[in-house]
Design a protein around this motif. Structure first.
Motif, mmCIF file in Angstrom:
data_model
loop_
_atom_site.group_PDB
_atom_site.id
_atom_site.type_symbol
_atom_site.label_atom_id
_atom_site.label_comp_id
_atom_site.label_asym_id
_atom_site.label_seq_id
_atom_site.Cartn_x
_atom_site.Cartn_y
_atom_site.Cartn_z
ATOM 1 N N ASP A 29 32.396 0.323 0.763
ATOM 2 C CA ASP A 29 33.281 1.404 1.195
ATOM 3 C C ASP A 29 32.826 2.682 0.509
ATOM 4 O O ASP A 29 33.148 2.953 -0.645
ATOM 5 C CB ASP A 29 34.732 1.081 0.809
ATOM 6 N N HIS A 30 32.078 3.497 1.232
ATOM 7 C CA HIS A 30 31.488 4.699 0.653
ATOM 8 C C HIS A 30 32.494 5.841 0.503
ATOM 9 O O HIS A 30 32.145 6.904 -0.019
ATOM 10 C CB HIS A 30 30.311 5.162 1.516
ATOM 11 N N SER A 31 33.719 5.628 0.958
ATOM 12 C CA SER A 31 34.738 6.667 0.793
ATOM 13 C C SER A 31 35.417 6.594 -0.574
ATOM 14 O O SER A 31 36.176 7.501 -0.939
ATOM 15 C CB SER A 31 35.803 6.542 1.890
ATOM 16 N N VAL A 32 35.157 5.520 -1.321
ATOM 17 C CA VAL A 32 35.778 5.379 -2.643
ATOM 18 C C VAL A 32 35.127 6.363 -3.606
ATOM 19 O O VAL A 32 33.891 6.402 -3.732
ATOM 20 C CB VAL A 32 35.604 3.940 -3.165
ATOM 21 N N PRO A 33 35.902 7.183 -4.316
ATOM 22 C CA PRO A 33 35.319 8.156 -5.247
ATOM 23 C C PRO A 33 34.514 7.464 -6.348
ATOM 24 O O PRO A 33 34.822 6.346 -6.761
ATOM 25 C CB PRO A 33 36.539 8.881 -5.816
ATOM 26 N N ASP A 34 33.482 8.142 -6.801
ATOM 27 C CA ASP A 34 32.603 7.616 -7.838
ATOM 28 C C ASP A 34 33.374 7.464 -9.146
ATOM 29 O O ASP A 34 34.020 8.409 -9.616
ATOM 30 C CB ASP A 34 31.414 8.564 -8.027
ATOM 31 N N TYR A 35 33.282 6.281 -9.762
ATOM 32 C CA TYR A 35 34.021 6.049 -11.005
ATOM 33 C C TYR A 35 33.494 6.904 -12.163
ATOM 34 O O TYR A 35 34.216 7.159 -13.136
ATOM 35 C CB TYR A 35 33.961 4.567 -11.389
ATOM 36 N N ARG A 36 32.257 7.374 -12.059
ATOM 37 C CA ARG A 36 31.714 8.230 -13.122
ATOM 38 C C ARG A 36 32.333 9.625 -13.092
ATOM 39 O O ARG A 36 32.154 10.406 -14.029
ATOM 40 C CB ARG A 36 30.195 8.328 -13.002
ATOM 41 N N GLN A 37 33.047 9.936 -12.013
ATOM 42 C CA GLN A 37 33.735 11.224 -11.923
ATOM 43 C C GLN A 37 35.252 11.077 -11.997
ATOM 44 O O GLN A 37 35.967 12.075 -11.910
ATOM 45 C CB GLN A 37 33.347 11.927 -10.612
ATOM 46 N N THR A 38 35.715 9.841 -12.123
ATOM 47 C CA THR A 38 37.162 9.603 -12.182
ATOM 48 C C THR A 38 37.518 8.775 -13.421
ATOM 49 O O THR A 38 38.097 9.289 -14.377
ATOM 50 C CB THR A 38 37.635 8.875 -10.915
ATOM 51 N N VAL A 39 37.149 7.498 -13.404
ATOM 52 C CA VAL A 39 37.529 6.591 -14.489
ATOM 53 C C VAL A 39 36.840 6.978 -15.800
ATOM 54 O O VAL A 39 37.474 6.996 -16.866
ATOM 55 C CB VAL A 39 37.204 5.128 -14.117
ATOM 56 N N SER A 40 35.552 7.287 -15.737
ATOM 57 C CA SER A 40 34.806 7.591 -16.957
ATOM 58 C C SER A 40 35.334 8.821 -17.687
ATOM 59 O O SER A 40 35.574 8.772 -18.900
ATOM 60 C CB SER A 40 33.316 7.752 -16.630
ATOM 61 N N PRO A 41 35.529 9.964 -17.005
ATOM 62 C CA PRO A 41 36.110 11.117 -17.722
ATOM 63 C C PRO A 41 37.494 10.823 -18.297
ATOM 64 O O PRO A 41 37.824 11.278 -19.396
ATOM 65 C CB PRO A 41 36.163 12.211 -16.651
ATOM 66 N N TRP A 42 38.309 10.074 -17.544
ATOM 67 C CA TRP A 42 39.633 9.711 -18.055
ATOM 68 C C TRP A 42 39.519 8.849 -19.305
ATOM 69 O O TRP A 42 40.215 9.080 -20.298
ATOM 70 C CB TRP A 42 40.411 8.963 -16.983
ATOM 71 N N PHE A 43 38.620 7.867 -19.299
ATOM 72 C CA PHE A 43 38.471 6.981 -20.451
ATOM 73 C C PHE A 43 38.012 7.754 -21.682
ATOM 74 O O PHE A 43 38.532 7.550 -22.786
ATOM 75 C CB PHE A 43 37.466 5.876 -20.113
ATOM 76 N N ARG A 44 37.065 8.651 -21.507
ATOM 77 C CA ARG A 44 36.581 9.436 -22.649
ATOM 78 C C ARG A 44 37.663 10.387 -23.168
ATOM 79 O O ARG A 44 37.760 10.645 -24.373
ATOM 80 C CB ARG A 44 35.326 10.226 -22.260
ATOM 81 N N SER A 45 38.479 10.881 -22.255
ATOM 82 C CA SER A 45 39.517 11.831 -22.678
ATOM 83 C C SER A 45 40.607 11.146 -23.504
ATOM 84 O O SER A 45 41.296 11.812 -24.287
ATOM 85 C CB SER A 45 40.144 12.502 -21.450
#
Length: 279
Positions: free
Chosen positions: A163-179
């Motif tokens: 499903d190519h419509s799913v946002p990239d986790y490196r732009q969603t989950v990763s920034p949130w985790f680091r924050s």
């Protein structure tokens, strides 16, 4: 080449997002730290894997390394994917396509291997009578949490591929985790992640919340002093019976770890008290 997911659009956050992605992670951290300290202070005898190798070792010899090495590979992949920003990998010449191909291929192999290992462990525990008798409700709950975390992770990987419509986790989950670690949770970034990623993250938070209260707590203990402790003498020969044998070599000396130091001091005190009693 694997198609890349689109960048997430700006997402409005509500109270639910703030509670889930801004408050819940710190609650889980507090439970993990506080629960581990409590467990170590009041249940040190329970801080163990409760090994069942004595009952069955043939399947365990395959399943245990498969699970443990697999989970270490999964952990390493998560650390790289969540902590290393995309700008860092791009700076060393790794394109997004290359990164996602390596992450998906290696991550899938590690995840499937870990899942296979835990399935074998569960099958062994269910089909081996003495092992099943030693299984507690806490163990069963732990296995459910582990398997579900692995399944949601593998499902997330599969969905992100097809499903190519799913946002990239490196732009969603990763920034949130680091924050989270700089005490400035990026709630909007996590709110923009796909539903499968959110489910996987929530289940992972639940797994870490129960971690200190299950057998998984043994992962926090690194028996480093095992590498340096003297060998254990189960039976020693007296002078009369060993007179005709070669001299026994002296064992390793203690290296001064806290448990060894306390044990050596107490042993000397006991020997001194026994000697004083004989006199």
């Amino acid at each position: 080449m694997i198609p890349l997911a689109p960048a997430p659009e700006a997402v409005e956050t509500g109270v639910g997002d703030v509670l889930l992605w801004g408050v819940l992670p710190y609650v889980v951290l507090a439970v993990v730290v506080g629960g581990s300290i409590w467990r170590y202070r009041y249940d040190q005898f329970g801080w163990t894997t409760r090994s069942s190798q004595l009952y069955e070792s043939r399947i365990l010899r395959i399943a245990s390394p498969l699970f443990h090495f697999g989970i270490l590979a999964v952990l390493a992949g998560h650390i790289m994917g969540l902590l290393i920003p995309a700008s860092w990998t791009a700076a060393v010449g790794v394109t997004e396509g290359m990164y996602h191909f390596l992450a998906l291929s290696i991550g899938t192999v590690a995840g499937v291997g870990t899942l296979l290992g835990i399935v074998l462990l569960i099958w062994r525990r269910r089909t081996t009578g003495p092992v099943f008798m030693a299984t507690t409700k806490n163990d069963k709950f732990m296995y459910v949490m582990l398997v579900a975390a692995l399944l949601t992770g593998l499902a997330t990987t599969a969905i992100s591929v097809f499903d190519h419509s799913v946002p990239d986790y490196r732009q969603t989950v990763s920034p949130w985790f680091r924050s989270i670690w700089i005490l400035q949770p990026d709630v909007a970034a996590m709110a923009g992640a796909g539903p499968s990623f959110k489910l996987h993250v929530l289940w992972a938070l639940g797994l870490f919340a129960v971690w200190p209260f299950t057998r998984l707590v043994h992962a926090f203990t690194a028996p480093v002093h095992y590498l340096f402790r003297p060998y254990i003498v189960y039976r020693s020969r007296d002078a009369g019976s060993s007179a005709h044998l070669a001299p026994v070599r002296r064992g390793w000396e203690p290296v001064g770890t806290r448990d060894r130091a306390r044990g050596t001091t107490r042993a000397r005190e006991r020997r001194g008290s026994r000697s004083a009693g004989r006199r």
